[in-house]
Design an enzyme around this catalytic site. Structure first.
Site, PDB file in Angstrom:
ATOM      1  CG  ASN A   1      -1.927  -1.107   1.215  1.00 55.22           C
ATOM      2  OD1 ASN A   1      -2.451  -1.454   0.156  1.00 55.22           O
ATOM      3  ND2 ASN A   1      -2.208  -1.686   2.360  1.00 55.22           N
ATOM      4  CB  CYS A   2       0.130   4.670  -1.194  1.00 51.06           C
ATOM      5  SG  CYS A   2       0.903   6.282  -1.328  1.00 51.06           S
ATOM      6  N   PRO A   3       2.511   4.504   1.252  1.00 53.89           N
ATOM      7  CG  PRO A   3       4.013   5.813   2.510  1.00 53.89           C
ATOM      8  CD  PRO A   3       2.780   4.943   2.644  1.00 53.89           C
TER       9      PRO A   3
ATOM     10  CB  CYS B   1      -0.630   8.518  -0.533  1.00 53.72           C
ATOM     11  SG  CYS B   1       0.110   7.095   0.290  1.00 53.72           S
TER      12      CYS B   1
END
Length: 203
Positions: A10-12, A87
């Site tokens: 998942n971001c970041p 993000c």
């Protein structure tokens, strides 16, 4: 080639992993980043471009994307200053780009082909990408085998830009089996996309 596997991250995390790989370089190198969503492609592309990388990207399959970054070496402190791993929201708006010819403007045809290639590359550099790109009539050839713009269009598609080419036009030019990027569409959908656009950009 250095491979950064950020599938499922998942971001970041994809941005952080890629940035670390860039900073560890001691000379010219290619970095391949694998991610599973369009937003990650957008975020990594933006960060890598600002760090001096030449970036291309491609959609390999459902939830599978590849970003290739060509680096001359590690980015300088000046290039990474102010860069963070925040993000970034989806960098697309409701703009539709309409391409109806394989050249831009009138006059010299060879110049027109150079200009349309430059136009499509310029679209890849926009801070806010279009939602959709429509190709019809002579523009249908740009999404097909042999086009000089395929790398740019594949990069845009990997970042979530919808690439649509008129099926009637592909049939007319005998190119239906040579489509290399995006999907086939029809005139009703073309009209629907243009009617619902927040803005239309034409070369």
């Amino acid at each position: 080639m250095i491979t950064v596997n950020a599938m499922g991250d998942n971001c970041p995390i994809p941005v952080i992993k890629t940035k670390k790989a860039m900073q560890a370089l001691t000379g010219p190198e290619m970095i391949e980043v694998l991610v599973d969503n369009e937003i990650a492609v957008q975020n990594v592309t933006k960060m890598a471009s600002s760090g001096g990388g030449k970036v291309s990207s491609e959609k390999l399959g459902e939830n599978e994307y590849k970003i290739v970054i060509a680096m001359e070496g590690a980015p300088s402190a000046a290039e990474t200053a102010g860069e963070n791993a925040a993000c970034i929201p989806d960098m697309r708006d409701n703009m539709v780009v309409v391409v109806s010819s394989d050249r831009m403007g009138s006059g010299n045809d060879e110049l027109g082909k150079v200009l349309i290639k430059g136009f499509i590359f310029a679209v890849t550099q926009l801070d806010t990408l279009p939602k959709t790109m429509l190709f019809y009539n002579g523009g249908a050839t740009i999404t097909c085998e042999g086009s000089d713009s395929l790398e740019d269009l594949k990069s845009l598609e990997a970042q979530g830009v919808e690439i649509l080419t008129c099926g009637t036009c592909l049939d007319y030019y005998g190119l239906k089996e040579k489509l290399e990027v995006g999907a086939v569409t029809n005139m009703y959908s073309i009209v629907e996309k243009m009617a619902g656009a927040g803005g239309i950009l034409r070369p």
